[in-house]
Design an enzyme around this catalytic site. Structure first.
Site, PDB file in Angstrom:
ATOM      1  N   ASP A  45       1.647  -5.059   3.752  1.00 31.64           N
ATOM      2  CA  ASP A  45       0.401  -4.405   3.356  1.00 31.64           C
ATOM      3  C   ASP A  45      -0.764  -4.709   4.291  1.00 31.64           C
ATOM      4  OD1 ASP A  45       0.041  -7.040   2.762  1.00 31.64           O
ATOM      5  OD2 ASP A  45      -0.350  -6.760   0.627  1.00 31.64           O
TER       6      ASP A  45
ATOM      7  N   ASP B 134       7.217  -8.701   2.916  1.00 31.99           N
ATOM      8  CA  ASP B 134       6.078  -9.595   2.783  1.00 31.99           C
ATOM      9  C   ASP B 134       6.130 -10.204   1.382  1.00 31.99           C
ATOM     10  OD1 ASP B 134       3.683 -10.838   3.399  1.00 31.99           O
ATOM     11  OD2 ASP B 134       2.483  -9.168   2.669  1.00 31.99           O
TER      12      ASP B 134
ATOM     13  N   ASP C  35       1.062  -6.914   9.443  1.00 30.92           N
ATOM     14  CA  ASP C  35       2.405  -6.372   9.233  1.00 30.92           C
ATOM     15  C   ASP C  35       2.658  -5.104  10.045  1.00 30.92           C
ATOM     16  OD1 ASP C  35       3.113  -8.296   7.219  1.00 30.92           O
ATOM     17  OD2 ASP C  35       1.848  -7.203   5.824  1.00 30.92           O
TER      18      ASP C  35
END
Length: 898
Positions: A641, A333, A645
């Site tokens: 996070d 990410d 995800d």
């Protein structure tokens, strides 16, 4: 109700009137309590279904249901049948310890869906029967009217019916790094999730303004419920280590059966007694099983867990220690992982000059540079005017506490405060100089904010404006030059400069000022239509973490490709990727979620090889991308996070969640949690993982020749028709003591030089390569020749059978001790690692030698293991054999290096 709320997915494409009509609700009255009760009975509570999983007994059984463990259980049964209770207890104890450790680790994983189910808020402000009341979120039903204000967490999926200056933080769901403006206008049905400005999704946060929305989905029908279903459908993957160990265990199983069967068959063909032949086959089976391997695996991984914990990586599942070392691709990410998750002004354009600002985040430490020279900022210069305008046309505040600088308000405005502070301007002082009298707040339809200030002393009052470049520029007729003097506005030049800054991935704002008579007490919209002076442009970005740049480079040097998967905009993602060195300058390839959606599976698999950055990705698209990489045989690590995800974290071979800013859902879906939310920690963990696997392979390469040698000695004795040189109980003594005191010391071996400059292991490569198998055969043959030869030598020189067997056992132990130092590295000489870099080897060897002296000379041990004292000459011959084996192996390593 004519339409089931769970069947409708395009609420954003309908007008407010149509949505309210379909849900039979009233924006000002809400639902009648009786109707709400009927809908609650029909649809059920607003909560996610509880996770269903295997019971504790089944999970415990799965820890035992492994080929190597069945081999150990078989060995335990055989030793029990032979009456060797101590050895049987040791073997079964090893099985029990491994099962308990694995069971405890796996139990933590079952919290993932439970954490997701608990992510809905507990209360909401709702209109029922025209009356505002606070209800438990689980009581909400489709058609309820929910009132939102700053600080609220959305209790369900809502279609907005009205809003005022409403902004939401959707980063946990979409990955968007900035708060998103919301309004009630209908959108095209094809609008992607991250751009649905008229929708408010469950568990997103209201950061500014207020609004009113009608509930369109609850519980499992919400977007977060859809993610919950994605997670529940994902099968738990075996790690590369568990897959390789399973194949290796099957190989050992069939090898043991083959050797034992051959021994039994040869004995019968030679006409030996059935009972004696069976005992020989049992001795071979016991010798060939590496009893210490499961314990070594668990302890080596546990040591890796401790090492990673010291480097801020918390391991939730033991095999994850090694898996990260096997990684070939890291999908990460962007926001908060590679970047600071703190908006930062990095460029200011004023007059005709472009300035750079150093420092990152909200800490007001940094300098203002122009062509590599530090700039002292005057409040009357064009640059000073830009920075002061950004500070005063502002509703936000910065506060410092023990956790650092915290934002009270909008991150964009906080970045402007920080930029002005770097020039030496302080908010409290500037607000005293020019107190704010009135303001026109930012609204999404206007795209600007304006504030009115009184400089005192009867001077004209000042209006500061900030907003989108086009909106502010349209209200300007003049501009400040480098000297702070007004001149004619070059609108085309300013637009070109703004576009150039935007191409670098910056969010660009324009700032301007105007004047009003000193007696004008308020600010009206009609007063900000024209006649402003442009002060300049500011460009901001969520900057990369400095240590992430080095970490990405380290991973790439190690042959691990890094790919960014984010819900943020393509331009922003590409700019951050360029700063991180993830693509060629200005040309980091970017694919958007919409483009990914249009690709077939085979096209996507190819795209994963050619693309470094994937932007505007939904949870389904992230999940599909991870699967595409795995389909190509990659070992995929996924970091993240947010709730969005979680499915990809669970699908990946290794899921890595952020421990500080990460949601509980992400943490529970992951295998590793980073205590510092730092991508650099991932690179450190990759290094540790490689070291763990190296040490595990070293143990296997060390222990298997012993098992092979023991099996060959038994087989050779049967073929030759002579007495067994070693007994089953003596084989168990060798295997269990040496595995603990010698083999496990390899788990403490430091990482070898250059571990992060070599490419990742081929995922299809077995644990033992052809070269290592040849070395196993070499050492096994040396053990066979040395032990069998000295056994016969002792008998030929008048020694008793018990003495000859004791000598053979000591040969095995001494050769294993010497070979242990060979195995400190499988390629380079032990001296290159430092003679005393692993003191545990010397401690283990010393204790092992002491035990062998007891085995040889102590009466109770002689009775228990059928051993007998041997002469000093016999010890010298055994030691000479060990030294010879050591030198032969080092010569073989030298020749292979040549």
């Amino acid at each position: 109700m004519p339409l089931n709320h769970q069947e409708k997915e395009t609420w954003h494409g309908l007008s407010v009137q149509d949505v309210l009509a379909m849900l039979q609700s009233d924006r000002d009255h809400g639902l009648d309590p009786a109707e709400a009760a009927r809908r609650l009975a029909r649809h059920g509570p607003n909560e996610l279904p509880a996770a269903q999983g295997a019971g504790p007994l089944r999970r415990l059984f799965m820890q035992i249901n492994q080929p190597l463990v069945w081999l150990l259980l078989a060995a335990g049964a055989v030793t029990t049948a032979l009456g060797e209770w101590v050895d049987a207890g040791v073997i079964l104890g090893v099985v029990a310890v491994n099962a308990i450790v694995g069971f405890a680790q796996e139990a933590k994983a079952l919290k993932a869906l439970a954490a997701l189910a608990g992510s809905l808020v507990s209360h909401a402000l709702v209109l029922r029967g025209g009356i505002q009341e606070t209800l438990a979120a689980r009581e909400l039903v489709p058609g309820d009217i929910v009132l939102l204000q700053a600080g609220d967490k959305a209790p369900a999926d809502l279609r907005l019916v009205s809003s005022r200056e409403l902004r939401l933080d959707e980063s946990a769901l979409t990955g968007e790094s900035l708060p998103v403006d919301k309004n009630a206008e209908a959108l095209p049905a094809s609008t992607m999730l991250a751009e649905r400005a008229n929708m408010v999704y469950s568990s997103t946060l209201v950061t500014h303004g207020h609004g009113r929305g009608v509930v369109v989905a609850i519980g499992a029908a919400t977007e977060i419920g859809r993610i919950n279903r994605l997670m529940s459908e994902i099968e738990e993957l075996k790690t590369p280590l568990t897959r390789k160990m399973a194949r290796f265990s099957h190989l050992v199983l069939w090898a043991v059966i083959a050797l034992a069967g051959a021994t039994f068959g040869v004995g019968l063909l030679r006409g030996q007694p059935l009972a004696e032949t069976f005992m020989a086959a049992v001795a071979l089976a016991v010798g060939a099983i590496p009893e210490g391997l499961p314990a070594a695996l668990t302890i080596t991984l546990a040591i890796g867990v401790a090492r990673m914990a010291r480097r801020k990586a918390i391991i939730r599942r033991l095999p994850a220690v090694e898996t990260l070392g096997s990684t070939t691709v890291i999908c990460t990410d962007k926001t908060g992982t590679l970047t600071q998750n703190q908006m930062t002004v990095v460029e200011v354009f004023s007059g005709s000059r472009l300035y750079q600002l150093t420092g990152v985040g909200y800490d007001p430490v940094g300098e203002i540079m122009q062509e590599d020279a530090k700039v002292e900022v005057s409040r009357h210069s064009a640059l000073g005017e830009v920075l002061l305008a950004g500070m005063l046309c502002n509703d936000s505040q910065l506060r410092q506490d023990e956790d650092g600088w915290q934002v009270l308000g909008d991150p964009t405005e906080a970045a402007l405060l920080t930029a002005a502070a770097k020039a030496g301007f302080f908010l409290e002082e500037e607000r005293r100089r020019r107190p704010q009298l009135d303001a026109i707040p930012f609204q999404s339809e206007n795209q600007f904010m304006a504030t009115l200030h009184d400089p005192g002393a009867g001077l004209p009052r000042t209006i500061f404006m900030k907003g989108a470049v086009e909106k502010v520029l349209a209200r300007c007729t003049l501009a400040l030059n480098d000297l702070g003097v007004q001149e004619e506005l070059d609108a085309a030049g300013i637009l070109a400069q703004a576009e150039e800054m935007a191409r670098r991935g910056l969010r660009v704002l324009a700032l301007a000022k105007g004047e009003r008579p000193p007696d004008d007490p308020s600010l009206e919209y009609s007063e900000v239509e024209c006649c402003f002076t442009l002060l300049g442009l500011v460009g901001m970005i969520d900057p990369p973490r400095p240590e992430a740049v080095a970490a990405v480079a380290s991973c790439q040097a190690a042959g691990v490709r890094v790919k960014m998967i984010t819900g943020d905009h393509a331009l922003t993602a590409g700019a951050v990727a360029e700063r991180l060195g993830m693509g060629a300058a200005g040309a980091a390839p970017v694919l958007t979620g919409r483009e990914v959606e249009s690709l077939s599976d085979s096209e996507l698999e190819q795209a994963t090889q050619d693309t470094a950055v994937f932007a505007r990705m939904t949870p389904e698209e992230k999940l599909r991308l991870v699967r595409a990489l795995q389909a190509r045989g990659e070992i995929v690590s996924m970091t993240g996070d947010g709730v969005n995800d979680a499915p990809a974290l669970k699908q990946a071979d290794i899921g890595v969640a952020m421990g500080v800013a990460g949601t509980e859902v992400a943490k529970e879906a992951a295998d590793i949690v980073l205590a510092d939310d730092n991508f650099a920690t991932i690179a450190a963990a990759v290094e540790e993982g490689r070291g763990v696997f190296d040490n595990l392979v070293k143990f296997i390469v060390w222990t298997l020749p012993t098992n092979l040698g023991e099996g060959l000695v038994i087989l050779a004795a049967i073929v030759a028709g002579v007495t067994l040189p070693i007994l089953p109980v003596q084989i168990l003594w060798i295997n269990m003591t040496t595995a603990v005191l010698l083999g496990l010391t390899l788990a403490f071996e430091p990482k070898e030089p250059g571990i992060m400059t070599r490419p990742p292991r081929d995922p299809g490569q077995p644990i033992l390569t052809g070269v290592l198998i040849q070395r196993l055969g070499l050492v096994g043959a040396l053990l066979l020749g040395t032990s069998f030869g000295l056994f016969e030598w002792e008998l030929a020189h008048g020694g008793e059978l018990a003495q000859a067997r004791t000598l053979a056992v000591n040969v095995f132990v001494l050769v294993e001790t010497a070979y242990l130092f060979n195995c400190r590295s499988l390629t380079i000489p032990p001296a290159a690692l430092g003679l005393f870099s692993n003191p545990w080897l010397y401690l283990g060897a010393g204790i092992m030698l002491g035990l062998q002296l007891l085995f040889t000379y102590w009466g109770p041990m002689n009775w228990l293991f059928q051993s007998a004292p041997i002469s000093g000459r016999a010890w010298l011959l055994a030691a000479a054999g060990a030294v010879a084996c050591y030198l032969i192996v080092e010569t073989e390593k030298f020749l292979r290096r040549r």
